[in-house]
Write a protein that holds these residues in place. Structure first.
Motif, PDB file in Angstrom:
ATOM      1  N   ARG A 107       0.836  -1.203   0.000  1.00  0.00           N
ATOM      2  CA  ARG A 107       0.000   0.000   0.000  1.00  0.00           C
ATOM      3  C   ARG A 107       0.871   1.255   0.000  1.00  0.00           C
ATOM      4  O   ARG A 107       0.615   2.217  -0.733  1.00  0.00           O
ATOM      5  N   GLY A 108       1.907   1.256   0.838  1.00  0.00           N
ATOM      6  CA  GLY A 108       2.825   2.393   0.859  1.00  0.00           C
ATOM      7  C   GLY A 108       3.565   2.535  -0.457  1.00  0.00           C
ATOM      8  O   GLY A 108       3.815   3.646  -0.930  1.00  0.00           O
ATOM      9  N   ALA A 109       3.925   1.392  -1.072  1.00  0.00           N
ATOM     10  CA  ALA A 109       4.622   1.403  -2.354  1.00  0.00           C
ATOM     11  C   ALA A 109       3.771   2.045  -3.434  1.00  0.00           C
ATOM     12  O   ALA A 109       4.261   2.823  -4.263  1.00  0.00           O
ATOM     13  N   GLU A 110       2.483   1.738  -3.433  1.00  0.00           N
ATOM     14  CA  GLU A 110       1.583   2.315  -4.432  1.00  0.00           C
ATOM     15  C   GLU A 110       1.486   3.830  -4.268  1.00  0.00           C
ATOM     16  O   GLU A 110       1.474   4.580  -5.251  1.00  0.00           O
ATOM     17  N   LYS A 111       1.411   4.297  -3.014  1.00  0.00           N
ATOM     18  CA  LYS A 111       1.360   5.744  -2.774  1.00  0.00           C
ATOM     19  C   LYS A 111       2.652   6.414  -3.248  1.00  0.00           C
ATOM     20  O   LYS A 111       2.625   7.499  -3.834  1.00  0.00           O
ATOM     21  N   TRP A 112       3.790   5.756  -2.980  1.00  0.00           N
ATOM     22  CA  TRP A 112       5.085   6.318  -3.356  1.00  0.00           C
ATOM     23  C   TRP A 112       5.235   6.380  -4.872  1.00  0.00           C
ATOM     24  O   TRP A 112       5.662   7.402  -5.422  1.00  0.00           O
ATOM     25  N   VAL A 113       4.864   5.324  -5.577  1.00  0.00           N
ATOM     26  CA  VAL A 113       4.974   5.304  -7.036  1.00  0.00           C
ATOM     27  C   VAL A 113       4.039   6.340  -7.653  1.00  0.00           C
ATOM     28  O   VAL A 113       4.390   7.007  -8.635  1.00  0.00           O
ATOM     29  N   LYS A 114       2.842   6.472  -7.091  1.00  0.00           N
ATOM     30  CA  LYS A 114       1.911   7.482  -7.593  1.00  0.00           C
ATOM     31  C   LYS A 114       2.515   8.869  -7.439  1.00  0.00           C
ATOM     32  O   LYS A 114       2.394   9.718  -8.330  1.00  0.00           O
ATOM     33  N   TYR A 115       3.187   9.104  -6.321  1.00  0.00           N
ATOM     34  CA  TYR A 115       3.812  10.404  -6.096  1.00  0.00           C
ATOM     35  C   TYR A 115       5.009  10.607  -7.032  1.00  0.00           C
ATOM     36  O   TYR A 115       5.215  11.699  -7.559  1.00  0.00           O
ATOM     37  N   LEU A 116       5.801   9.559  -7.227  1.00  0.00           N
ATOM     38  CA  LEU A 116       6.958   9.659  -8.114  1.00  0.00           C
ATOM     39  C   LEU A 116       6.553  10.076  -9.529  1.00  0.00           C
ATOM     40  O   LEU A 116       7.284  10.788 -10.213  1.00  0.00           O
ATOM     41  N   SER A 117       5.389   9.612  -9.968  1.00  0.00           N
ATOM     42  CA  SER A 117       4.933   9.913 -11.328  1.00  0.00           C
ATOM     43  C   SER A 117       4.134  11.205 -11.404  1.00  0.00           C
ATOM     44  O   SER A 117       3.688  11.597 -12.481  1.00  0.00           O
ATOM     45  N   SER A 118       3.949  11.854 -10.267  1.00  0.00           N
ATOM     46  CA  SER A 118       3.165  13.093 -10.239  1.00  0.00           C
ATOM     47  C   SER A 118       3.958  14.264 -10.798  1.00  0.00           C
ATOM     48  O   SER A 118       5.197  14.268 -10.797  1.00  0.00           O
ATOM     49  N   ASN A 119       3.243  15.265 -11.248  1.00  0.00           N
ATOM     50  CA  ASN A 119       3.886  16.466 -11.771  1.00  0.00           C
ATOM     51  C   ASN A 119       4.705  17.151 -10.685  1.00  0.00           C
ATOM     52  O   ASN A 119       5.768  17.724 -10.948  1.00  0.00           O
ATOM     53  N   GLU A 120       4.241  17.062  -9.451  1.00  0.00           N
ATOM     54  CA  GLU A 120       4.930  17.701  -8.328  1.00  0.00           C
ATOM     55  C   GLU A 120       6.338  17.150  -8.155  1.00  0.00           C
ATOM     56  O   GLU A 120       7.317  17.911  -8.098  1.00  0.00           O
ATOM     57  N   CYS A 121       6.465  15.832  -8.063  1.00  0.00           N
ATOM     58  CA  CYS A 121       7.784  15.221  -7.900  1.00  0.00           C
ATOM     59  C   CYS A 121       8.634  15.409  -9.143  1.00  0.00           C
ATOM     60  O   CYS A 121       9.832  15.709  -9.048  1.00  0.00           O
ATOM     61  N   GLN A 122       8.023  15.275 -10.308  1.00  0.00           N
ATOM     62  CA  GLN A 122       8.801  15.350 -11.542  1.00  0.00           C
ATOM     63  C   GLN A 122       9.329  16.762 -11.788  1.00  0.00           C
ATOM     64  O   GLN A 122      10.415  16.934 -12.342  1.00  0.00           O
ATOM     65  N   LYS A 123       8.609  17.764 -11.362  1.00  0.00           N
ATOM     66  CA  LYS A 123       9.129  19.134 -11.456  1.00  0.00           C
ATOM     67  C   LYS A 123      10.290  19.329 -10.478  1.00  0.00           C
ATOM     68  O   LYS A 123      11.253  20.040 -10.784  1.00  0.00           O
ATOM     69  N   THR A 124      10.185  18.689  -9.314  1.00  0.00           N
ATOM     70  CA  THR A 124      11.286  18.750  -8.349  1.00  0.00           C
ATOM     71  C   THR A 124      12.547  18.138  -8.936  1.00  0.00           C
ATOM     72  O   THR A 124      13.634  18.722  -8.882  1.00  0.00           O
ATOM     73  N   VAL A 125      12.399  16.954  -9.528  1.00  0.00           N
ATOM     74  CA  VAL A 125      13.533  16.261 -10.140  1.00  0.00           C
ATOM     75  C   VAL A 125      14.099  17.086 -11.298  1.00  0.00           C
ATOM     76  O   VAL A 125      15.311  17.251 -11.442  1.00  0.00           O
ATOM     77  N   GLY A 126      13.212  17.625 -12.125  1.00  0.00           N
ATOM     78  CA  GLY A 126      13.657  18.435 -13.257  1.00  0.00           C
ATOM     79  C   GLY A 126      14.483  19.626 -12.826  1.00  0.00           C
ATOM     80  O   GLY A 126      15.436  20.016 -13.507  1.00  0.00           O
ATOM     81  N   GLY A 127      14.148  20.197 -11.675  1.00  0.00           N
ATOM     82  CA  GLY A 127      14.863  21.369 -11.179  1.00  0.00           C
ATOM     83  C   GLY A 127      16.320  21.125 -10.854  1.00  0.00           C
ATOM     84  O   GLY A 127      17.101  22.074 -10.754  1.00  0.00           O
ATOM     85  N   TYR A 128      16.703  19.858 -10.723  1.00  0.00           N
ATOM     86  CA  TYR A 128      18.105  19.533 -10.443  1.00  0.00           C
ATOM     87  C   TYR A 128      18.955  19.501 -11.722  1.00  0.00           C
ATOM     88  O   TYR A 128      20.184  19.456 -11.643  1.00  0.00           O
ATOM     89  N   GLY A 129      18.316  19.498 -12.896  1.00  0.00           N
ATOM     90  CA  GLY A 129      19.068  19.517 -14.154  1.00  0.00           C
ATOM     91  C   GLY A 129      19.956  18.308 -14.331  1.00  0.00           C
ATOM     92  O   GLY A 129      21.129  18.445 -14.706  1.00  0.00           O
ATOM     93  N   ILE A 130      19.417  17.109 -14.068  1.00  0.00           N
ATOM     94  CA  ILE A 130      20.186  15.876 -14.194  1.00  0.00           C
ATOM     95  C   ILE A 130      19.606  14.979 -15.282  1.00  0.00           C
ATOM     96  O   ILE A 130      20.327  14.372 -16.073  1.00  0.00           O
ATOM     97  N   VAL A 131      18.264  14.899 -15.329  1.00  0.00           N
ATOM     98  CA  VAL A 131      17.557  14.089 -16.329  1.00  0.00           C
ATOM     99  C   VAL A 131      16.327  14.851 -16.801  1.00  0.00           C
ATOM    100  O   VAL A 131      15.955  15.874 -16.220  1.00  0.00           O
TER     101      VAL A 131
END
Length: 447
Positions: free
Chosen positions: A340-364
């Motif tokens: 259940r926790g894994a599903e919440k985490w994966v859903k968050y990883l694929s969210s625009n919120e997390c992906q914008k955070t990752v994008g801000g690091y300029g790595i991928v």
């Protein structure tokens, strides 16, 4: 070859049974902990930031991230499936997806309701198995471009505009081969296109080697083969026949490895994945250019004393450029302890919120358009123009993108095609020998 197939199937069955019997003690996770594995150390800070935000939004849940090198990653992941110590969530690669899905070690993600329209085109659909279930949530994407030493290009009289408008063909190599030849310099200072050039004693190769490319040639010959109109299999996904016996493919390979015979492409012996990859050859001044992926942008632009530029892949006989577009995903293991926790985490990883955070690091380049834009902006702040990587995705008028081959028995295909390609490159084996290898591969696939 029938024996090989039976053994492969027996091994797959053993792994399935073992994972099915495992108790799911996933890497020591507990009820309030989600274990997450990834391999790229450069991305670790970005995902630690996402984990911190996730934990604030989900009190009581903790994300435990484990990072390890590429080779160790897959070895330990496979072992963890057998031992029952697999992580709850892991970064998945499309090359591994088919076999993991076939071995039944992945949890379907249909309940997450992933909308393909939320991501760059084609990324989400690649992670749907033959059974119609989704097994991966889009994470990021990459393409391939030509990195080059700006000082060497300038000394050769090659402008950025010229490098961005190169074309090639398997007969004479076109303007691409001319450029690579002119960038090549022997020990006496003769360029590859000048009289008296000594191909046996080359000081600077026009093009670095990334090895034989195995069966996909992602950063070696894939852009040439695709821009010549060739595809790995008979279908875009879950193909049933490989096409390494194609005359088009073999003409591309003959020309590409022929560059080494002429002294323009660094020889097979120059390459070592660990000690001397293509980027190290450029960093040391051994090579002037290298085809490499977007995940290497920070590495190339981090070289000390070497100013780097990037250019599009060359236009091929089809009239278009081509680049592999690969997309990673996050997968949940079938025996995850904290599902259940894994599903919440994966859903968050694929969210625009997390992906914008990752994008801000300029790595991928994250999978969502907003995440991609954040990455482009972050690279720009660093003084890096990434157009050579993004244009093929944003505007496909003069470019085409394609994926890794996705088929059953990926490990068996790799075991056959890898030494065959190395033999062509390293030992000058006739390219026609790939006909037999192709037959063996298709026999495994049931053809």
């Amino acid at each position: 070859m029938r024996i090989r197939k039976v053994v492969a199937l027996a091994g797959a069955l053993t792994l399935s049974l073992l994972t099915g019997c495992a108790k799911g003690d996933s890497a020591g996770s507990s009820g309030n902990t989600v274990t997450y594995w990834l391999w790229d150390s450069n991305q670790l800070p970005a995902y630690q930031a996402c984990a911190k935000d996730f934990e604030k939004q989900n009190p009581g849940l903790r994300i435990k991230i484990t990072q390890m090198g590429w080779d160790d990653y897959w070895t330990k992941l496979t072992a963890s499936f057998i031992a029952g110590t697999q992580p709850d969530v892991f970064t998945d690669h499309i090359q591994k997806f088919g076999q993991f899905a076939d071995l039944d070690v992945l949890q379907p993600l249909d309940d997450l309701v992933i909308d393909e329209a939320d991501y760059q085109p084609g990324l989400a659909s690649s992670w749907v198995g033959q059974d119609g279930h989704r097994y991966g949530s889009p994470k990021d994407w990459d393409t391939v471009a030509l990195f080059y030493n700006q000082k060497m290009a300038q000394a050769a009289g090659l402008t950025p505009e010229e490098l961005n408008s190169l074309s090639w063909n398997p007969k004479d190599g076109g303007t691409f081969e001319k450029a690579i030849a002119h960038l090549t310099i022997d020990k006496n200072g003769k360029r590859g296109d000048e009289p008296g050039f000594d191909k046996r004693h080359v000081k600077v190769y026009g093009l670095a080697t990334g090895g034989a490319g195995d069966g996909d040639g992602q950063t070696q010959w894939s852009n040439f083969a695709a821009s010549a109109g060739w595809s790995y299999t008979d279908k875009k996904r879950w193909g049933t026949k490989y096409q390494y016996d194609s005359k088009t493919f073999q003409s591309v390979i003959t020309w590409y490895f022929g560059l080494a015979k002429k002294g323009y492409l660094a020889p097979f012996t120059d390459y070592s994945q660990g000690a001397n990859p293509a980027n190290a050859q450029v960093a040391s001044g051994r090579a002037a250019t290298a085809f490499d992926g977007a995940w290497m942008i920070s590495t190339y632009y981090g070289f000390k004393g070497v100013k780097i530029g990037t250019a599009f892949t060359p236009t091929g006989p089809t009239g278009k450029r081509a680049t592999m577009m690969n997309g990673l995903a996050d997968s949940i293991t079938k025996n995850a302890r904290n599902k259940r926790g894994a599903e919440k985490w994966v859903k968050y990883l694929s969210s625009n919120e997390c992906q914008k955070t990752v994008g801000g690091y300029g790595i991928v380049f994250p999978a969502t358009p907003d995440g991609t834009n954040a990455a482009v902006a972050a690279y720009k702040k660093k003084g890096i123009d990434v157009t050579a990587f993004t244009r093929a995705v944003a505007d496909k008028k003069d470019s085409t993108t394609f994926s890794f081959p996705i088929t059953d028995y990926a490990a068996d295909v790799y075991a056959l095609i890898r030494p065959a390609m190395q033999d062509v490159y390293a030992n000058d084996a006739p390219v026609s020998g790939l006909d037999k290898t192709n037959d063996q591969i298709n026999f495994i696939l049931g053809q």
